[in-house]
Write a protein that holds these residues in place. Structure first.
Motif, PDB file in Angstrom:
ATOM      1  N   HIS A  14       0.828  -1.205   0.000  1.00 26.96           N
ATOM      2  CA  HIS A  14       0.000   0.000   0.000  1.00 26.96           C
ATOM      3  C   HIS A  14       0.863   1.257   0.000  1.00 26.96           C
ATOM      4  O   HIS A  14       2.101   1.194   0.046  1.00 26.96           O
ATOM      5  CB  HIS A  14      -0.943  -0.027   1.204  1.00 26.96           C
ATOM      6  CG  HIS A  14      -2.108  -0.956   1.029  1.00 26.96           C
ATOM      7  ND1 HIS A  14      -3.253  -0.602   0.363  1.00 26.96           N
ATOM      8  CD2 HIS A  14      -2.298  -2.244   1.425  1.00 26.96           C
ATOM      9  CE1 HIS A  14      -4.107  -1.609   0.368  1.00 26.96           C
ATOM     10  NE2 HIS A  14      -3.548  -2.622   1.002  1.00 26.96           N
ATOM     11  N   CYS A  15       0.181   2.407  -0.044  1.00 26.65           N
ATOM     12  CA  CYS A  15       0.853   3.696  -0.238  1.00 26.65           C
ATOM     13  C   CYS A  15       1.938   3.930   0.810  1.00 26.65           C
ATOM     14  O   CYS A  15       1.704   3.802   2.010  1.00 26.65           O
ATOM     15  CB  CYS A  15      -0.172   4.825  -0.171  1.00 26.65           C
ATOM     16  SG  CYS A  15      -1.563   4.630  -1.286  1.00 26.65           S
ATOM     17  N   ARG A  66      -0.851 -10.064   7.069  1.00 30.47           N
ATOM     18  CA  ARG A  66      -1.035  -8.611   7.020  1.00 30.47           C
ATOM     19  C   ARG A  66      -0.115  -7.995   8.056  1.00 30.47           C
ATOM     20  O   ARG A  66      -0.241  -8.274   9.245  1.00 30.47           O
ATOM     21  CB  ARG A  66      -2.482  -8.225   7.327  1.00 30.47           C
ATOM     22  CG  ARG A  66      -3.484  -8.609   6.267  1.00 30.47           C
ATOM     23  CD  ARG A  66      -4.850  -8.018   6.620  1.00 30.47           C
ATOM     24  NE  ARG A  66      -5.860  -8.429   5.664  1.00 30.47           N
ATOM     25  CZ  ARG A  66      -6.596  -9.524   5.780  1.00 30.47           C
ATOM     26  NH1 ARG A  66      -6.416 -10.324   6.835  1.00 30.47           N
ATOM     27  NH2 ARG A  66      -7.496  -9.837   4.888  1.00 30.47           N
ATOM     28  N   VAL A  67       0.798  -7.158   7.586  1.00 29.09           N
ATOM     29  CA  VAL A  67       1.743  -6.518   8.500  1.00 29.09           C
ATOM     30  C   VAL A  67       1.513  -5.019   8.472  1.00 29.09           C
ATOM     31  O   VAL A  67       1.142  -4.442   7.445  1.00 29.09           O
ATOM     32  CB  VAL A  67       3.202  -6.855   8.132  1.00 29.09           C
ATOM     33  CG1 VAL A  67       3.442  -8.343   8.228  1.00 29.09           C
ATOM     34  CG2 VAL A  67       3.541  -6.348   6.738  1.00 29.09           C
ATOM     35  N   SER A  68       1.753  -4.378   9.606  1.00 31.48           N
ATOM     36  CA  SER A  68       1.519  -2.944   9.724  1.00 31.48           C
ATOM     37  C   SER A  68       2.376  -2.395  10.847  1.00 31.48           C
ATOM     38  O   SER A  68       2.736  -3.114  11.789  1.00 31.48           O
ATOM     39  CB  SER A  68       0.035  -2.660  10.000  1.00 31.48           C
ATOM     40  OG  SER A  68      -0.192  -1.276  10.133  1.00 31.48           O
ATOM     41  N   LYS A 118      -0.319  -8.482  11.931  1.00 35.96           N
ATOM     42  CA  LYS A 118      -1.580  -8.151  12.595  1.00 35.96           C
ATOM     43  C   LYS A 118      -2.627  -9.250  12.408  1.00 35.96           C
ATOM     44  O   LYS A 118      -3.435  -9.498  13.297  1.00 35.96           O
ATOM     45  CB  LYS A 118      -2.127  -6.831  12.054  1.00 35.96           C
ATOM     46  CG  LYS A 118      -1.162  -5.656  12.176  1.00 35.96           C
ATOM     47  CD  LYS A 118      -0.821  -5.365  13.620  1.00 35.96           C
ATOM     48  CE  LYS A 118       0.104  -4.155  13.733  1.00 35.96           C
ATOM     49  NZ  LYS A 118       0.488  -3.870  15.132  1.00 35.96           N
ATOM     50  N   SER A 119      -2.645  -9.877  11.246  1.00 38.34           N
ATOM     51  CA  SER A 119      -3.627 -10.927  10.958  1.00 38.34           C
ATOM     52  C   SER A 119      -3.167 -11.676   9.717  1.00 38.34           C
ATOM     53  O   SER A 119      -2.086 -11.412   9.181  1.00 38.34           O
ATOM     54  CB  SER A 119      -5.027 -10.338  10.751  1.00 38.34           C
ATOM     55  OG  SER A 119      -5.028  -9.451   9.634  1.00 38.34           O
ATOM     56  N   TYR A 120      -4.022 -12.601   9.253  1.00 39.16           N
ATOM     57  CA  TYR A 120      -3.713 -13.378   8.058  1.00 39.16           C
ATOM     58  C   TYR A 120      -4.913 -13.365   7.120  1.00 39.16           C
ATOM     59  O   TYR A 120      -6.071 -13.316   7.567  1.00 39.16           O
ATOM     60  CB  TYR A 120      -3.351 -14.828   8.418  1.00 39.16           C
ATOM     61  CG  TYR A 120      -1.987 -14.965   9.052  1.00 39.16           C
ATOM     62  CD1 TYR A 120      -0.863 -15.222   8.278  1.00 39.16           C
ATOM     63  CD2 TYR A 120      -1.827 -14.828  10.428  1.00 39.16           C
ATOM     64  CE1 TYR A 120       0.392 -15.349   8.857  1.00 39.16           C
ATOM     65  CE2 TYR A 120      -0.569 -14.946  11.017  1.00 39.16           C
ATOM     66  CZ  TYR A 120       0.529 -15.212  10.224  1.00 39.16           C
ATOM     67  OH  TYR A 120       1.773 -15.325  10.798  1.00 39.16           O
ATOM     68  N   ALA A 157       1.062 -11.773   0.812  1.00 41.66           N
ATOM     69  CA  ALA A 157       1.125 -10.909   1.995  1.00 41.66           C
ATOM     70  C   ALA A 157       0.647  -9.501   1.658  1.00 41.66           C
ATOM     71  O   ALA A 157       0.635  -9.086   0.495  1.00 41.66           O
ATOM     72  CB  ALA A 157       2.543 -10.870   2.551  1.00 41.66           C
ATOM     73  N   ILE A 158       0.248  -8.773   2.699  1.00 49.10           N
ATOM     74  CA  ILE A 158      -0.202  -7.387   2.551  1.00 49.10           C
ATOM     75  C   ILE A 158       0.607  -6.511   3.495  1.00 49.10           C
ATOM     76  O   ILE A 158       0.680  -6.784   4.695  1.00 49.10           O
ATOM     77  CB  ILE A 158      -1.702  -7.243   2.862  1.00 49.10           C
ATOM     78  CG1 ILE A 158      -2.533  -8.085   1.901  1.00 49.10           C
ATOM     79  CG2 ILE A 158      -2.126  -5.783   2.789  1.00 49.10           C
ATOM     80  CD1 ILE A 158      -4.019  -8.039   2.182  1.00 49.10           C
TER      81      ILE A 158
END
Length: 459
Positions: free
Chosen positions: A351-352, A383-385, A392-394, A366-367
């Motif tokens: 993402h941005c 999902r990483v943040s 954070k989740s999958y 992955a995100i």
């Protein structure tokens, strides 16, 4: 220059100067009262105070943390093919997600639609005239030129729809005629159209449009053609705009144009023409604000949103069907040399403003959410943040999205179009295998097969 000093001017103490600066910065002071009274009664506005707002934290949208099932995930399903055990099934599913159906075709009457589908599936371009072959002294090596001419004769459903969209636009916007005729209707294939558009966009005094057009067609191989084919489809299918069409992507999508230039520079780099490769990179950086090193490896089906602020390092690798939004950086930490950039798996969504640093792997599907900084390995479908980014989740796999071939009696428009893409990719694969055979060892059998195929299609 001499600076005159007037001893009659009284110097002000430093404390008074600092006090005046404080007054100047505090713009909320009233100017309706005399200056002496103003210093005694100073009123401050809410500019310097914390507003008392009653906000429900549950209703606040955190745009840096995308929830499951967001639109970018809906636009990408190919990474879910990892749950398949059969390579054949994975290939069928992978291809099925890479098709495009124009709104112009959807709006056709049933009779016109059937006529269009029949024409695309059966009609081939005119036979190749012998005059198109200029001998071995042409700027393109003879085998690759023959392969490209054969490539143009394949019934490409994407290119057929782009031409149909151009003809439709001409009816409502006649002033667009010169652009459409120059870059679309006069071109024999999708790759030729992309070369025409980009050559006119990045032309300079040192490298005019005609030379760039010839350079692009000279360098791109059949594997690049199919990658660009998938890049165009990704630019349309993953664009959130309702007005997105393949024609608009071809003519105006800056991220797609930057990708085409990268693929040309990558071929130049592989052939040790590093000077021209760097020239292409710097020109693309100035024109599209995307800095992609020619040595980087990028597979097909990439959706590069706008190109603005995107940086991809020399030893980085990006898998197939990835999504990269603006401001993404795939860089090094500054503490490594040699192989120092990230390796992005298939189907990853960046993402941005996401940043991935170092020689680390980002797992398939992955995100990485907006503004996150990743410095460690990322598992598949995670999902990483955050800064630094943590899991954070999958993502959840959705088997219901898998493409199933319908019966001929119940095959709708999407089903028929997918079958056309299947047929096109199968025919294209034959040419690509022939190209690989010639590049590998140049056996006589490969040359004879190419000459026989070319002769059968020539006048």
């Amino acid at each position: 220059m001499m600076i005159l000093h007037d001893s009659r001017v009284r110097r002000r103490p430093m404390t008074m100067i600092l006090f005046d600066l404080m007054i100047y910065n505090a713009t909320a002071y009233s100017i309706t009262t005399p200056f002496k009274k103003q210093l005694k009664s100073v009123e401050r506005t809410t500019l310097f105070s914390t507003p008392n707002l009653n906000i429900d934290s549950n209703n606040v949208i955190d745009h840096a943390t995308i929830s499951p099932g967001d639109m970018w995930e809906d636009h990408y399903f190919a990474s879910q093919s990892i749950i398949l055990n059969s390579e054949e099934e994975e290939q069928i599913y992978q291809r099925a997600t890479q098709s495009y159906v124009s709104s112009v075709v959807r709006d056709m009457s049933e009779e016109d639609m059937n006529a269009f589908l029949t024409e695309v599936s059966t009609k081939r371009s005119n036979k190749i005239p012998q005059s198109s072959m200029q001998g071995k002294d042409t700027y393109v090596d003879e085998p690759y030129r023959k392969l490209r001419l054969l490539r143009r004769r394949l019934p490409d459903p994407l290119w057929a729809q782009i031409r149909l969209e151009a003809q439709h636009v001409l009816q409502t916007e006649p002033d667009a005629g010169p652009q459409l005729y120059e870059h679309v209707l006069r071109q024999p294939s999708l790759v030729d159209a992309l070369a025409s558009v980009i050559a006119h966009e990045i032309a300079t005094e040192l490298m005019p449009a005609t030379a760039l057009h010839a350079l692009i067609l000279d360098q791109l191989q059949l594997s690049d053609d199919i990658n660009l084919h998938l890049d165009v489809i990704a630019s349309v299918n993953r664009d959130p705009s309702d007005e997105s069409t393949a024609l608009n992507a071809l003519l105006f999508h800056q991220g797609l144009h930057a990708l085409v230039c990268y693929r040309v520079a990558h071929r130049l780099w592989q052939r040790d023409r590093t000077g021209l490769a760097y020239y292409m990179q710097s020109t693309v950086s100035a024109r599209y604000s995307a800095d992609i090193h020619p040595a980087a490896e990028i597979d097909g089906g990439l959706y590069l949103n706008v190109g603005g602020g995107v940086v991809i390092g020399e030893t980085a690798r990006v898998g197939r069907d990835c999504t990269i939004l603006q401001g993404v950086t795939l860089g090094g930490t500054g503490k490594e040399v040699g192989n120092r950039h990230p390796k992005i798996g298939d189907g990853v969504i960046l993402h941005c403003g996401a940043t991935v640093l170092g020689n680390i792997n980002v797992g398939r599907g992955a995100i990485i959410t907006a503004k996150s900084i990743v410095t460690k390995e990322v598992p598949e479908l995670a999902r990483v943040s955050g800064v630094p980014a943590t899991v954070k989740s999958y993502r959840e796999l959705r088997k219901d999205l898998f493409f199933q071939v319908n019966d001929d009696d119940n095959c709708d428009l999407d089903c028929q179009m997918k079958k056309l893409y299947e047929s096109y990719l199968d025919s294209f694969q034959e040419l690509q295998d022939l190209e690989s055979c010639i590049m590998a060892d140049g056996e006589n059998d490969c040359w004879e097969a190419l000459d026989e195929m070319f002769t059968s299609h020539a006048v």
